[in-house]
Design a protein around this motif. Sequence first.
Motif: not given
Length: 420
Positions: A264-292
Amino acid sequence: MEGSPERHSKKKVVAVVGGGLVGALNACFFAKRGFDVEVFETREDIRQAKIVKGRSINLALSHRGRQALKHVGMEEKIVSQGIPMHARMIHSLSGKQSPIPYGKKGQYILSVDRANLNKELLTEAETYPNTKLNFDHKLQDWSAETGLMTFVRPDGSTEEVEADLIVGCDGAFSAIRKQFLRRSRFNYSQTYIPHGYMELTMPPINEEFAMKPNYLHIWPRNTFMMIALPNMDKTFTLTFSLLRDYFRLPAQAMVSVKCSPYHIGDKCVLMGDAAHAVVPFYGQGMNAGFEDCIVFDEIMDRFSEDFNAVLPEYTRVRVPDDHAIADLAMYNYIEMRAHVNSKWFLFRKHVDNFLHFLMPRAVIPLYTMVTFTRTRYHEAVERWHWQDKVIHFEKMRFLIGTVLHCVMWPVLMASALMVR
Protein backbone atom coordinates in the motif's frame (compact mmCIF):
# COMPACT_ATOMS: atom_id res chain seq x y z
CA MET A 1 7.65 4.87 21.55
CA GLU A 2 8.54 6.93 24.62
CA GLY A 3 11.97 8.46 24.30
CA SER A 4 12.45 7.39 20.71
CA PRO A 5 11.51 10.41 18.49
CA GLU A 6 15.05 11.84 18.52
CA ARG A 7 16.57 8.53 17.52
CA HIS A 8 13.95 7.96 14.82
CA SER A 9 14.42 11.42 13.33
CA LYS A 10 17.93 10.45 12.29
CA LYS A 11 17.05 7.23 10.52
CA LYS A 12 14.01 5.75 8.85
CA VAL A 13 12.11 3.38 11.10
CA VAL A 14 11.03 -0.04 9.83
CA ALA A 15 8.42 -1.88 11.88
CA VAL A 16 8.36 -5.62 11.28
CA VAL A 17 5.05 -7.05 12.47
CA GLY A 18 5.56 -10.74 13.25
CA GLY A 19 8.60 -12.29 14.90
CA GLY A 20 8.41 -15.66 13.17
CA LEU A 21 10.92 -16.97 10.63
CA VAL A 22 10.42 -14.37 7.89
CA GLY A 23 9.96 -11.49 10.33
CA ALA A 24 13.14 -12.29 12.24
CA LEU A 25 15.16 -12.71 9.04
CA ASN A 26 13.73 -9.48 7.64
CA ALA A 27 14.82 -7.67 10.77
CA CYS A 28 18.40 -8.76 10.02
CA PHE A 29 18.15 -7.53 6.41
CA PHE A 30 16.80 -4.09 7.35
CA ALA A 31 19.15 -3.70 10.33
CA LYS A 32 22.10 -4.55 8.12
CA ARG A 33 21.08 -1.66 5.87
CA GLY A 34 21.18 0.72 8.84
CA PHE A 35 17.46 1.26 9.45
CA ASP A 36 16.10 1.46 12.98
CA VAL A 37 14.16 -1.79 13.23
CA GLU A 38 11.34 -2.58 15.65
CA VAL A 39 9.98 -6.15 15.66
CA PHE A 40 6.53 -6.71 17.17
CA GLU A 41 5.39 -10.22 18.06
CA THR A 42 2.03 -11.23 19.57
CA ARG A 43 3.49 -14.21 21.43
CA GLU A 44 6.00 -14.26 24.25
CA ASP A 45 9.68 -14.68 23.44
CA ILE A 46 9.95 -18.33 22.36
CA ARG A 47 13.53 -18.41 23.62
CA GLN A 48 12.20 -18.10 27.16
CA ALA A 49 8.94 -20.01 26.70
CA LYS A 50 8.57 -23.38 28.44
CA ILE A 51 6.19 -24.57 25.73
CA VAL A 52 6.46 -23.18 22.19
CA LYS A 53 2.95 -22.65 20.83
CA GLY A 54 2.14 -22.96 17.16
CA ARG A 55 3.31 -25.29 14.43
CA SER A 56 6.35 -27.45 15.07
CA ILE A 57 6.32 -29.26 11.73
CA ASN A 58 9.87 -29.75 10.41
CA LEU A 59 11.02 -27.66 7.50
CA ALA A 60 13.03 -28.46 4.38
CA LEU A 61 15.67 -25.81 3.79
CA SER A 62 16.91 -25.56 0.21
CA HIS A 63 18.89 -23.23 -2.05
CA ARG A 64 16.63 -20.16 -1.97
CA GLY A 65 16.44 -20.13 1.80
CA ARG A 66 20.16 -20.79 2.14
CA GLN A 67 21.00 -17.84 -0.11
CA ALA A 68 18.91 -15.51 2.07
CA LEU A 69 20.57 -16.84 5.23
CA LYS A 70 23.99 -16.47 3.60
CA HIS A 71 23.28 -12.79 2.96
CA VAL A 72 23.08 -12.12 6.70
CA GLY A 73 25.90 -14.52 7.62
CA MET A 74 23.66 -17.27 9.01
CA GLU A 75 23.92 -20.04 6.41
CA GLU A 76 26.77 -22.08 7.89
CA LYS A 77 25.36 -22.02 11.40
CA ILE A 78 21.89 -23.18 10.32
CA VAL A 79 23.22 -25.81 7.91
CA SER A 80 25.34 -27.29 10.72
CA GLN A 81 22.12 -27.77 12.72
CA GLY A 82 20.24 -29.56 9.93
CA ILE A 83 20.22 -33.10 8.55
CA PRO A 84 20.84 -33.61 4.80
CA MET A 85 18.10 -35.48 2.92
CA HIS A 86 19.33 -36.74 -0.45
CA ALA A 87 16.13 -38.40 -1.67
CA ARG A 88 12.53 -39.28 -1.00
CA MET A 89 12.17 -42.75 0.47
CA ILE A 90 8.89 -44.26 -0.66
CA HIS A 91 7.33 -46.86 1.64
CA SER A 92 4.98 -49.21 -0.23
CA LEU A 93 2.11 -51.21 1.26
CA SER A 94 4.29 -54.31 1.13
CA GLY A 95 6.98 -52.58 3.18
CA LYS A 96 9.38 -52.13 0.27
CA GLN A 97 11.47 -48.95 0.42
CA SER A 98 12.39 -47.19 -2.85
CA PRO A 99 14.53 -44.02 -2.96
CA ILE A 100 13.85 -41.25 -5.50
CA PRO A 101 16.87 -38.88 -5.56
CA TYR A 102 16.13 -35.16 -5.36
CA GLY A 103 18.80 -34.20 -7.83
CA LYS A 104 22.32 -34.99 -8.93
CA LYS A 105 24.83 -36.67 -6.65
CA GLY A 106 25.70 -34.34 -3.80
CA GLN A 107 22.47 -32.34 -3.99
CA TYR A 108 20.24 -32.44 -0.95
CA ILE A 109 17.71 -30.51 1.11
CA LEU A 110 18.06 -30.01 4.85
CA SER A 111 15.67 -31.06 7.60
CA VAL A 112 15.64 -28.19 10.11
CA ASP A 113 13.70 -27.64 13.32
CA ARG A 114 11.30 -24.69 13.01
CA ALA A 115 11.48 -23.55 16.65
CA ASN A 116 15.27 -23.73 16.82
CA LEU A 117 15.63 -21.82 13.53
CA ASN A 118 13.27 -19.11 14.79
CA LYS A 119 15.27 -18.79 18.02
CA GLU A 120 18.56 -18.48 16.11
CA LEU A 121 17.16 -15.78 13.83
CA LEU A 122 15.75 -13.76 16.73
CA THR A 123 19.09 -13.95 18.52
CA GLU A 124 20.89 -12.84 15.37
CA ALA A 125 18.49 -9.91 14.87
CA GLU A 126 19.17 -8.82 18.45
CA THR A 127 22.91 -8.60 17.80
CA TYR A 128 22.27 -5.45 15.71
CA PRO A 129 22.34 -2.36 17.98
CA ASN A 130 19.66 -0.70 15.81
CA THR A 131 17.12 -3.51 16.36
CA LYS A 132 14.61 -3.87 19.19
CA LEU A 133 12.43 -6.94 19.75
CA ASN A 134 9.00 -6.33 21.31
CA PHE A 135 7.14 -9.44 22.48
CA ASP A 136 3.58 -9.71 23.83
CA HIS A 137 2.53 -6.90 21.49
CA LYS A 138 -0.71 -7.63 19.64
CA LEU A 139 -1.54 -5.35 16.72
CA GLN A 140 -4.90 -3.68 17.25
CA ASP A 141 -4.97 -1.19 14.38
CA TRP A 142 -2.74 0.69 11.97
CA SER A 143 -2.95 3.46 9.39
CA ALA A 144 -1.76 3.03 5.81
CA GLU A 145 -1.58 6.81 5.46
CA THR A 146 0.52 7.72 8.50
CA GLY A 147 2.22 4.44 9.47
CA LEU A 148 0.81 4.78 12.99
CA MET A 149 0.21 1.45 14.75
CA THR A 150 -1.56 0.62 17.99
CA PHE A 151 -0.50 -2.43 19.99
CA VAL A 152 -2.12 -4.04 23.01
CA ARG A 153 0.03 -5.38 25.85
CA PRO A 154 -0.91 -8.36 28.08
CA ASP A 155 -2.06 -6.00 30.86
CA GLY A 156 -4.57 -4.38 28.51
CA SER A 157 -2.63 -1.13 28.05
CA THR A 158 -1.99 0.19 24.55
CA GLU A 159 1.10 1.56 22.86
CA GLU A 160 1.30 3.70 19.72
CA VAL A 161 4.23 3.41 17.36
CA GLU A 162 4.89 5.30 14.13
CA ALA A 163 7.06 3.87 11.35
CA ASP A 164 8.24 4.91 7.91
CA LEU A 165 7.66 1.36 6.62
CA ILE A 166 5.48 -1.41 8.03
CA VAL A 167 6.47 -4.94 6.97
CA GLY A 168 3.68 -7.46 7.51
CA CYS A 169 5.23 -10.85 8.32
CA ASP A 170 2.43 -12.01 10.60
CA GLY A 171 1.39 -15.24 8.93
CA ALA A 172 -1.45 -16.69 6.91
CA PHE A 173 -4.08 -14.97 9.07
CA SER A 174 -2.28 -11.64 9.02
CA ALA A 175 -3.68 -8.73 11.03
CA ILE A 176 -1.77 -6.34 8.75
CA ARG A 177 -3.51 -7.78 5.67
CA LYS A 178 -6.96 -6.93 7.10
CA GLN A 179 -6.36 -3.30 6.14
CA PHE A 180 -5.60 -4.41 2.58
CA LEU A 181 -8.97 -6.17 2.42
CA ARG A 182 -10.76 -2.88 3.10
CA ARG A 183 -9.23 -1.24 0.04
CA SER A 184 -10.46 -1.38 -3.54
CA ARG A 185 -8.59 -3.35 -6.22
CA PHE A 186 -7.08 -5.76 -3.72
CA ASN A 187 -7.36 -9.35 -4.93
CA TYR A 188 -7.53 -12.07 -2.32
CA SER A 189 -8.34 -15.77 -2.21
CA GLN A 190 -7.83 -18.59 0.24
CA THR A 191 -8.29 -22.32 -0.32
CA TYR A 192 -8.40 -25.05 2.29
CA ILE A 193 -7.52 -28.56 1.19
CA PRO A 194 -9.73 -31.41 2.45
CA HIS A 195 -6.87 -32.95 4.44
CA GLY A 196 -5.70 -31.81 7.83
CA TYR A 197 -2.44 -32.83 9.48
CA MET A 198 -1.34 -34.19 12.82
CA GLU A 199 2.15 -34.70 14.16
CA LEU A 200 3.66 -37.81 15.65
CA THR A 201 7.15 -38.52 16.95
CA MET A 202 9.16 -41.64 16.16
CA PRO A 203 11.68 -42.13 18.99
CA PRO A 204 15.15 -43.60 18.45
CA ILE A 205 15.79 -47.32 18.84
CA ASN A 206 18.85 -48.13 20.95
CA GLU A 207 19.80 -44.45 20.75
CA GLU A 208 19.94 -44.56 16.95
CA PHE A 209 17.54 -43.48 14.20
CA ALA A 210 14.70 -45.96 13.75
CA MET A 211 15.00 -45.53 9.94
CA LYS A 212 17.64 -44.34 7.49
CA PRO A 213 18.14 -40.69 8.47
CA ASN A 214 19.22 -39.00 5.23
CA TYR A 215 15.85 -39.27 3.50
CA LEU A 216 12.44 -37.66 3.54
CA HIS A 217 10.27 -40.71 4.18
CA ILE A 218 6.84 -40.88 2.53
CA TRP A 219 4.02 -43.38 2.94
CA PRO A 220 1.74 -42.49 -0.02
CA ARG A 221 -1.72 -44.03 0.25
CA ASN A 222 -3.68 -42.10 -2.42
CA THR A 223 -6.35 -40.62 -0.13
CA PHE A 224 -3.89 -39.83 2.66
CA MET A 225 -0.18 -40.00 3.42
CA MET A 226 2.45 -39.75 6.13
CA ILE A 227 5.79 -37.94 5.94
CA ALA A 228 8.79 -38.29 8.27
CA LEU A 229 11.75 -35.91 8.61
CA PRO A 230 14.83 -36.63 10.75
CA ASN A 231 15.83 -34.56 13.78
CA MET A 232 19.23 -33.96 15.37
CA ASP A 233 18.16 -35.86 18.52
CA LYS A 234 17.75 -39.09 16.48
CA THR A 235 13.93 -38.82 16.40
CA PHE A 236 11.71 -38.40 13.36
CA THR A 237 8.89 -35.89 13.17
CA LEU A 238 5.99 -37.53 11.33
CA THR A 239 3.29 -35.48 9.65
CA PHE A 240 0.14 -37.50 9.13
CA SER A 241 -2.22 -36.12 6.46
CA LEU A 242 -5.76 -37.38 6.86
CA LEU A 243 -9.35 -36.64 5.90
CA ARG A 244 -10.92 -37.54 9.24
CA ASP A 245 -9.81 -36.88 12.78
CA TYR A 246 -7.16 -39.22 14.16
CA PHE A 247 -8.31 -40.70 17.48
CA ARG A 248 -10.91 -37.89 17.59
CA LEU A 249 -8.33 -35.13 18.05
CA PRO A 250 -8.70 -32.06 15.80
CA ALA A 251 -6.36 -32.07 12.82
CA GLN A 252 -4.62 -28.83 11.83
CA ALA A 253 -6.01 -27.19 8.69
CA MET A 254 -3.84 -26.42 5.67
CA VAL A 255 -4.59 -23.27 3.71
CA SER A 256 -3.29 -21.67 0.52
CA VAL A 257 -3.48 -17.87 0.30
CA LYS A 258 -3.02 -15.68 -2.77
CA CYS A 259 -3.30 -11.91 -2.90
CA SER A 260 -2.23 -8.87 -4.90
CA PRO A 261 -0.85 -6.25 -4.63
CA TYR A 262 1.61 -6.81 -1.80
CA HIS A 263 1.92 -3.14 -0.90
CA ILE A 264 0.00 0.00 0.00
CA GLY A 265 1.66 3.20 -1.21
CA ASP A 266 5.12 3.57 0.31
CA LYS A 267 4.04 2.65 3.86
CA CYS A 268 3.37 -1.09 3.98
CA VAL A 269 4.40 -4.34 2.34
CA LEU A 270 3.45 -7.99 2.94
CA MET A 271 5.96 -10.85 2.98
CA GLY A 272 6.01 -14.55 3.79
CA ASP A 273 2.75 -16.31 4.65
CA ALA A 274 0.99 -12.95 5.05
CA ALA A 275 1.41 -12.53 1.28
CA HIS A 276 1.41 -16.14 0.07
CA ALA A 277 0.69 -18.99 2.47
CA VAL A 278 1.19 -22.30 0.66
CA VAL A 279 0.39 -25.90 1.54
CA PRO A 280 3.57 -27.67 2.67
CA PHE A 281 3.91 -30.27 -0.08
CA TYR A 282 6.74 -28.73 -2.12
CA GLY A 283 8.88 -27.80 0.87
CA GLN A 284 9.02 -24.20 -0.36
CA GLY A 285 6.92 -22.21 2.12
CA MET A 286 9.85 -21.08 4.25
CA ASN A 287 12.20 -20.89 1.27
CA ALA A 288 9.78 -18.65 -0.64
CA GLY A 289 9.37 -16.44 2.43
CA PHE A 290 13.13 -16.17 2.89
CA GLU A 291 13.53 -15.41 -0.81
CA ASP A 292 11.02 -12.55 -0.36
CA CYS A 293 13.61 -10.93 1.93
CA ILE A 294 16.45 -11.20 -0.55
CA VAL A 295 14.31 -10.12 -3.54
CA PHE A 296 13.17 -7.03 -1.63
CA ASP A 297 16.78 -6.32 -0.67
CA GLU A 298 17.91 -6.60 -4.30
CA ILE A 299 15.18 -4.17 -5.37
CA MET A 300 16.26 -1.80 -2.57
CA ASP A 301 19.70 -1.73 -4.18
CA ARG A 302 18.26 -0.98 -7.62
CA PHE A 303 16.07 1.87 -6.40
CA SER A 304 18.38 3.36 -3.76
CA GLU A 305 16.03 2.49 -0.87
CA ASP A 306 13.25 4.72 -2.23
CA PHE A 307 10.16 3.02 -0.78
CA ASN A 308 7.93 4.86 -3.26
CA ALA A 309 9.62 2.98 -6.11
CA VAL A 310 10.67 -0.19 -4.28
CA LEU A 311 7.25 -1.34 -3.05
CA PRO A 312 5.37 -1.37 -6.40
CA GLU A 313 8.35 -3.01 -8.08
CA TYR A 314 8.41 -5.69 -5.40
CA THR A 315 4.73 -6.42 -6.06
CA ARG A 316 5.33 -6.52 -9.83
CA VAL A 317 8.26 -8.91 -9.53
CA ARG A 318 7.14 -11.16 -6.70
CA VAL A 319 3.40 -11.78 -7.19
CA PRO A 320 3.70 -14.06 -10.26
CA ASP A 321 6.41 -16.11 -8.58
CA ASP A 322 4.54 -16.59 -5.31
CA HIS A 323 1.33 -17.52 -7.15
CA ALA A 324 3.33 -20.05 -9.18
CA ILE A 325 4.78 -21.78 -6.09
CA ALA A 326 1.33 -21.84 -4.48
CA ASP A 327 0.03 -23.71 -7.53
CA LEU A 328 3.03 -26.06 -7.56
CA ALA A 329 2.50 -26.88 -3.89
CA MET A 330 -1.09 -27.84 -4.68
CA TYR A 331 0.14 -29.99 -7.58
CA ASN A 332 2.63 -31.73 -5.30
CA TYR A 333 -0.13 -32.35 -2.77
CA ILE A 334 -1.54 -34.87 -5.27
CA GLU A 335 1.85 -36.10 -6.48
CA MET A 336 3.16 -37.01 -3.02
CA ARG A 337 0.12 -38.99 -1.89
CA ALA A 338 -0.67 -40.68 -5.21
CA HIS A 339 1.64 -40.19 -8.20
CA VAL A 340 4.81 -41.43 -6.50
CA ASN A 341 3.21 -44.90 -6.59
CA SER A 342 2.91 -44.72 -10.38
CA LYS A 343 5.41 -46.55 -12.60
CA TRP A 344 4.92 -43.85 -15.24
CA PHE A 345 5.83 -41.16 -12.67
CA LEU A 346 9.02 -43.02 -11.75
CA PHE A 347 9.86 -43.58 -15.41
CA ARG A 348 9.43 -39.86 -16.16
CA LYS A 349 11.70 -38.98 -13.23
CA HIS A 350 14.41 -41.23 -14.66
CA VAL A 351 13.90 -39.80 -18.17
CA ASP A 352 14.09 -36.20 -16.91
CA ASN A 353 17.25 -36.91 -14.91
CA PHE A 354 18.85 -38.77 -17.83
CA LEU A 355 18.10 -35.95 -20.27
CA HIS A 356 19.40 -33.44 -17.74
CA PHE A 357 22.62 -35.47 -17.52
CA LEU A 358 22.97 -35.50 -21.32
CA MET A 359 21.87 -31.88 -21.87
CA PRO A 360 22.28 -30.03 -18.54
CA ARG A 361 21.43 -26.64 -20.01
CA ALA A 362 18.64 -27.66 -22.36
CA VAL A 363 16.63 -29.91 -20.02
CA ILE A 364 16.34 -29.11 -16.31
CA PRO A 365 13.85 -31.03 -14.14
CA LEU A 366 11.22 -28.85 -12.49
CA TYR A 367 12.24 -29.96 -9.01
CA THR A 368 15.86 -29.03 -9.72
CA MET A 369 14.87 -25.53 -10.88
CA VAL A 370 12.65 -24.97 -7.85
CA THR A 371 14.88 -26.50 -5.18
CA PHE A 372 18.48 -26.09 -6.30
CA THR A 373 18.43 -22.77 -8.19
CA ARG A 374 16.94 -19.31 -7.85
CA THR A 375 15.20 -19.54 -11.22
CA ARG A 376 12.04 -17.48 -10.76
CA TYR A 377 9.18 -19.77 -9.81
CA HIS A 378 6.90 -18.71 -12.66
CA GLU A 379 9.74 -19.07 -15.19
CA ALA A 380 10.47 -22.57 -13.86
CA VAL A 381 6.82 -23.52 -14.41
CA GLU A 382 6.82 -22.08 -17.94
CA ARG A 383 10.01 -23.98 -18.81
CA TRP A 384 8.59 -27.16 -17.26
CA HIS A 385 5.51 -26.96 -19.48
CA TRP A 386 7.68 -26.33 -22.56
CA GLN A 387 9.98 -29.26 -21.75
CA ASP A 388 6.95 -31.46 -21.15
CA LYS A 389 5.59 -30.65 -24.62
CA VAL A 390 8.96 -31.38 -26.22
CA ILE A 391 9.33 -34.70 -24.41
CA HIS A 392 5.77 -35.73 -25.31
CA PHE A 393 6.38 -34.70 -28.94
CA GLU A 394 9.56 -36.74 -29.11
CA LYS A 395 7.79 -39.66 -27.45
CA MET A 396 4.97 -39.54 -30.02
CA ARG A 397 7.46 -39.23 -32.86
CA PHE A 398 9.30 -42.29 -31.57
CA LEU A 399 6.05 -44.26 -31.23
CA ILE A 400 4.86 -43.26 -34.69
CA GLY A 401 8.26 -44.12 -36.14
CA THR A 402 8.17 -47.52 -34.41
CA VAL A 403 4.65 -48.24 -35.68
CA LEU A 404 5.54 -47.21 -39.23
CA HIS A 405 8.65 -49.34 -39.07
CA CYS A 406 6.64 -52.36 -37.93
CA VAL A 407 3.99 -51.80 -40.60
CA MET A 408 6.25 -50.87 -43.50
CA TRP A 409 9.00 -53.43 -42.90
CA PRO A 410 6.90 -56.43 -44.04
CA VAL A 411 5.66 -54.41 -47.04
CA LEU A 412 9.19 -53.51 -48.05
CA MET A 413 10.35 -57.11 -47.63
CA ALA A 414 7.44 -58.38 -49.72
CA SER A 415 8.20 -55.81 -52.43
CA ALA A 416 11.86 -56.85 -52.45
CA LEU A 417 10.92 -60.53 -52.86
CA MET A 418 8.52 -59.70 -55.73
CA VAL A 419 11.22 -57.78 -57.50
CA ARG A 420 13.56 -60.75 -57.21
